[in-house]
Design a protein around this motif. Structure first.
Motif, PDB file in Angstrom:
ATOM      1  N   SER A 157      43.062  38.533  47.793  1.00  0.00           N
ATOM      2  CA  SER A 157      43.334  39.889  48.289  1.00  0.00           C
ATOM      3  C   SER A 157      42.461  40.923  47.597  1.00  0.00           C
ATOM      4  CB  SER A 157      44.802  40.251  48.080  1.00  0.00           C
ATOM      5  OG  SER A 157      45.628  39.361  48.770  1.00  0.00           O
ATOM      6  N   SER A 158      42.370  40.845  46.276  1.00  0.00           N
ATOM      7  CA  SER A 158      41.572  41.836  45.549  1.00  0.00           C
ATOM      8  C   SER A 158      40.091  41.686  45.872  1.00  0.00           C
ATOM      9  CB  SER A 158      41.814  41.734  44.045  1.00  0.00           C
ATOM     10  OG  SER A 158      41.441  40.470  43.565  1.00  0.00           O
ATOM     11  N   ALA A 159      39.609  40.452  46.031  1.00  0.00           N
ATOM     12  CA  ALA A 159      38.205  40.246  46.393  1.00  0.00           C
ATOM     13  C   ALA A 159      37.924  40.819  47.781  1.00  0.00           C
ATOM     14  CB  ALA A 159      37.848  38.761  46.343  1.00  0.00           C
ATOM     15  N   ALA A 160      38.832  40.588  48.721  1.00  0.00           N
ATOM     16  CA  ALA A 160      38.646  41.106  50.081  1.00  0.00           C
ATOM     17  C   ALA A 160      38.640  42.632  50.091  1.00  0.00           C
ATOM     18  CB  ALA A 160      39.738  40.568  51.005  1.00  0.00           C
ATOM     19  N   VAL A 161      39.569  43.253  49.366  1.00  0.00           N
ATOM     20  CA  VAL A 161      39.622  44.715  49.316  1.00  0.00           C
ATOM     21  C   VAL A 161      38.350  45.285  48.690  1.00  0.00           C
ATOM     22  CG1 VAL A 161      40.803  46.664  48.193  1.00  0.00           C
ATOM     23  CG2 VAL A 161      42.129  44.900  49.347  1.00  0.00           C
ATOM     24  N   LEU A 162      37.892  44.686  47.589  1.00  0.00           N
ATOM     25  CA  LEU A 162      36.679  45.177  46.929  1.00  0.00           C
ATOM     26  C   LEU A 162      35.436  44.983  47.794  1.00  0.00           C
ATOM     27  CD1 LEU A 162      37.358  44.033  43.272  1.00  0.00           C
ATOM     28  CD2 LEU A 162      37.350  46.378  44.151  1.00  0.00           C
ATOM     29  N   LEU A 163      35.366  43.870  48.510  1.00  0.00           N
ATOM     30  CA  LEU A 163      34.229  43.658  49.409  1.00  0.00           C
ATOM     31  C   LEU A 163      34.217  44.680  50.537  1.00  0.00           C
ATOM     32  CD1 LEU A 163      34.137  39.768  49.665  1.00  0.00           C
ATOM     33  CD2 LEU A 163      32.396  41.242  48.656  1.00  0.00           C
ATOM     34  N   ILE A 164      35.379  44.943  51.118  1.00  0.00           N
ATOM     35  CA  ILE A 164      35.464  45.914  52.215  1.00  0.00           C
ATOM     36  C   ILE A 164      35.135  47.311  51.722  1.00  0.00           C
ATOM     37  CG2 ILE A 164      37.070  47.050  53.806  1.00  0.00           C
ATOM     38  CD1 ILE A 164      38.453  44.257  54.059  1.00  0.00           C
ATOM     39  N   LEU A 165      35.755  47.737  50.617  1.00  0.00           N
ATOM     40  CA  LEU A 165      35.504  49.084  50.104  1.00  0.00           C
ATOM     41  C   LEU A 165      34.061  49.258  49.640  1.00  0.00           C
ATOM     42  CD1 LEU A 165      38.773  49.840  48.099  1.00  0.00           C
ATOM     43  CD2 LEU A 165      38.094  50.729  50.333  1.00  0.00           C
ATOM     44  N   GLY A 166      33.512  48.262  48.943  1.00  0.00           N
ATOM     45  CA  GLY A 166      32.128  48.341  48.488  1.00  0.00           C
ATOM     46  C   GLY A 166      31.159  48.424  49.643  1.00  0.00           C
ATOM     47  N   THR A 167      31.394  47.632  50.674  1.00  0.00           N
ATOM     48  CA  THR A 167      30.526  47.663  51.852  1.00  0.00           C
ATOM     49  C   THR A 167      30.617  49.005  52.557  1.00  0.00           C
ATOM     50  OG1 THR A 167      30.778  45.274  52.106  1.00  0.00           O
ATOM     51  CG2 THR A 167      29.988  46.497  54.019  1.00  0.00           C
ATOM     52  N   LEU A 168      31.830  49.542  52.673  1.00  0.00           N
ATOM     53  CA  LEU A 168      31.985  50.866  53.290  1.00  0.00           C
ATOM     54  C   LEU A 168      31.234  51.942  52.508  1.00  0.00           C
ATOM     55  CD1 LEU A 168      35.721  50.871  54.402  1.00  0.00           C
ATOM     56  CD2 LEU A 168      33.711  51.051  55.866  1.00  0.00           C
ATOM     57  N   VAL A 169      31.320  51.903  51.197  1.00  0.00           N
ATOM     58  CA  VAL A 169      30.614  52.894  50.376  1.00  0.00           C
ATOM     59  C   VAL A 169      29.107  52.767  50.568  1.00  0.00           C
ATOM     60  CG1 VAL A 169      30.036  53.533  48.005  1.00  0.00           C
ATOM     61  CG2 VAL A 169      32.420  53.188  48.646  1.00  0.00           C
TER      62      VAL A 169
END
Length: 153
Positions: free
Chosen positions: A117-129
């Motif tokens: 879950s934390s990896a998925a959230v960080l990947l999504i947020l990082g990609t959005l940024v």
């Protein structure tokens, strides 16, 4: 010459290793760690060289520097690959540690779920940024934005 009876061999180190037909995910995870490690060495040293050696070194890094880099599609994709390779590499390493050292099935499941879950959230947020970063927001104080933004009125 000595022969060994296979039935007398010890179990593998990880008591949670699964044996099943089909794709061997452990093997592909192992291969990914080696390949991504080599790619990460190149990406990280390139990142450090551009940010710390070229130009004025660390003193050049400010909002305008980062905004300038993130406005260039080459650096967006460079940072995207750096983010994804590093985060998946680290998560796969943590998954291996959890499988090797956590023996309680329920705790292992919870930890693996939290890791995913934390990896998925960080990947999504990082990609959005990386891909939606706007260095020149409309209506911003011109003194606070990068010099290349021009008139923001």
């Amino acid at each position: 010459m000595t022969t060994t009876d296979v039935s007398q061999l010890d179990a593998p180190r990880s008591p949670h290793a699964r044996t099943r037909r089909g794709i061997n995910l452990e093997k592909w995870g192992w291969i990914y760690m080696r390949v991504s490690g080599v790619i990460l060495v190149v990406l990280i040293f390139g990142h450090l060289f551009v940010n710390l050696v070229l130009g004025d070194g660390v003193s050049q890094i400010d909002f305008a520097f980062v905004a300038g880099k993130l406005s260039d599609p080459f650096w967006q994709w460079y940072d995207f690959f750096l983010l994804w390779f590093a985060l998946i590499h680290g998560s796969n390493g943590m998954r291996t540690i959890i499988n090797d050292y956590v023996s309680a099935p329920r705790v292992r499941t919870i930890l693996l779920g939290a890791l995913a879950s934390s990896a998925a959230v960080l990947l999504i947020l990082g990609t959005l940024v990386i891909f939606t970063f706007d260095p020149c927001p409309a209506g911003a104080d011109p003194a606070l934005v990068a010099s290349f933004c021009g008139d923001l009125s």
